[in-house]
Design an enzyme around this catalytic site. Structure first.
Site, PDB file in Angstrom:
ATOM      1  N   HIS A  42      16.819 -20.284 -12.250  1.00  0.00           N
ATOM      2  CA  HIS A  42      15.892 -19.203 -12.273  1.00  0.00           C
ATOM      3  C   HIS A  42      15.493 -18.732 -11.227  1.00  0.00           C
ATOM      4  O   HIS A  42      14.789 -19.594 -10.369  1.00  0.00           O
ATOM      5  CB  HIS A  42      14.856 -18.456 -13.519  1.00  0.00           C
ATOM      6  CG  HIS A  42      14.693 -17.266 -13.686  1.00  0.00           C
ATOM      7  ND1 HIS A  42      15.404 -16.435 -13.328  1.00  0.00           N
ATOM      8  CD2 HIS A  42      13.117 -16.791 -13.374  1.00  0.00           C
ATOM      9  CE1 HIS A  42      14.699 -15.670 -14.051  1.00  0.00           C
ATOM     10  NE2 HIS A  42      13.938 -15.500 -13.887  1.00  0.00           N
TER      11      HIS A  42
ATOM     12  N   ASP B 125       9.790 -10.318 -10.275  1.00  0.00           N
ATOM     13  CA  ASP B 125      10.635 -11.014 -10.745  1.00  0.00           C
ATOM     14  C   ASP B 125      10.901  -9.919 -12.356  1.00  0.00           C
ATOM     15  O   ASP B 125      11.092  -9.543 -12.938  1.00  0.00           O
ATOM     16  CB  ASP B 125      10.799 -11.748 -11.778  1.00  0.00           C
ATOM     17  CG  ASP B 125      11.143 -12.366 -13.226  1.00  0.00           C
ATOM     18  OD1 ASP B 125      12.758 -12.006 -12.916  1.00  0.00           O
ATOM     19  OD2 ASP B 125      11.284 -13.475 -13.731  1.00  0.00           O
TER      20      ASP B 125
ATOM     21  N   CYS C 153      19.584 -12.791 -12.852  1.00  0.00           N
ATOM     22  CA  CYS C 153      18.553 -13.141 -12.209  1.00  0.00           C
ATOM     23  C   CYS C 153      18.633 -13.134 -10.772  1.00  0.00           C
ATOM     24  O   CYS C 153      18.049 -12.623 -10.091  1.00  0.00           O
ATOM     25  CB  CYS C 153      17.408 -14.267 -12.358  1.00  0.00           C
ATOM     26  SG  CYS C 153      18.483 -15.675 -12.140  1.00  0.00           S
TER      27      CYS C 153
END
Length: 279
Positions: free
Chosen positions: A111, A128, A69
């Site tokens: 995250h 994302d 991420c």
């Protein structure tokens, strides 16, 4: 600045680059279909602490690697900012596969996601491209209690919390059941906080990225997910296929030829995969 020419070549993107919602959606699609999610660096004992634009372009564009991420959303964030989008970097707590999370202590805030606003637009979008097997395949409006269709599953945001840490929880509709993926707040994070989070999840001895192999890639028709020796293909409009690979050589073949990952220069990947085949 990011190497935009190199990035567009990497994701095979030839569309418009003006900072509009259509461009944003097109870039998210191209990014997800060409740069895989993978954790080979942490698995091989290589910390992921440098999140600078030069480091991310070198790894994910020039060396044709993937990342997790902090790297995926880090790279796309630099690109979007260079194109004229307003970009904020947010962090969240992963609750995916932990459906009793409301009754226990919160997981660590490890995250990273993006809040993106096209210039002149009154709305922000949650972007994302780095949540692995269940990552968003389209930007969604950063509003609560609205079901939003992506290129794959429907998603929704709900308000979460009752205090100064109020934020959102992102949920996906999977087999007709709403499943929570992660919570996040609306507070932009400093680069040093992102570096600390990335260093932690790439070095902590019990981190899932350190003890087991993960890789994912999105196509228009399916999600390809690899965990250890187990390869799963979730077809968007069809069944799920599961394959148990026999050995590390077969896993490496999938990583290189299906996910398109260049595994050179990071050590004896075959030996390490052999150790974590069943993790």
């Amino acid at each position: 600045m990011a190497d935009l020419t190199g990035y567009f070549t990497r994701i095979e993107y030839t569309g418009p680059t003006d900072p509009t919602t259509d461009t944003l959606a097109a870039l998210v699609t191209a990014h997800g279909e060409h740069i895989p999610f993978e954790n080979l660096d942490p698995l091989m004992g290589i910390p992921v602490a440098d999140l600078s634009v030069d480091a991310l372009v070198d790894k994910m564009v020039r060396r044709r690697r993937g990342g997790y991420c902090y790297e995926h959303n880090g790279l796309l964030g630099y690109v979007l900012a260079d194109l004229g989008f307003e970009v904020e970097r947010l962090t969240g707590r992963v609750v995916w596969r932990n459906q009793v999370w409301l009754d226990g202590p919160p997981p660590a805030e490890t995250h990273q996601v993006l809040a993106v606003r096209p210039p002149g637009d009154s709305e922000r979008y949650l972007v994302d491209v780095g949540f692995g097997g269940q990552t968003l395949t389209s930007p969604i409006r950063l509003v609560a209690d609205e079901i939003q269709q992506t290129r794959h599953e429907p998603y929704r945001l709900r308000r979460y919390g009752n205090g100064p840490a109020d934020g959102y929880v992102l949920e996906a509709s999977i087999r007709d059941e709403w499943r929570a993926l992660y919570t996040f707040t609306d507070q932009p994070r400093l680069q040093i906080d992102l570096q600390l989070g990335s260093w932690y999840v790439s070095t902590y001895p019990e981190s899932t990225f350190v003890v087991g192999l993960s890789a994912s890639l999105i196509t228009a028709a399916a999600r390809w997910n690899l965990r250890g020796r187990n390869l799963t293909v979730h077809h968007r409009d069809g069944p799920t296929e599961k394959t148990r690979l026999d050995n590390a050589a077969q896993v490496l073949d999938v990583l290189m030829n299906r996910f398109g990952i260049d595994v050179g220069g990071i050590g004896d990947v075959h030996a390490r995969i052999t150790e974590v085949l069943d993790s």
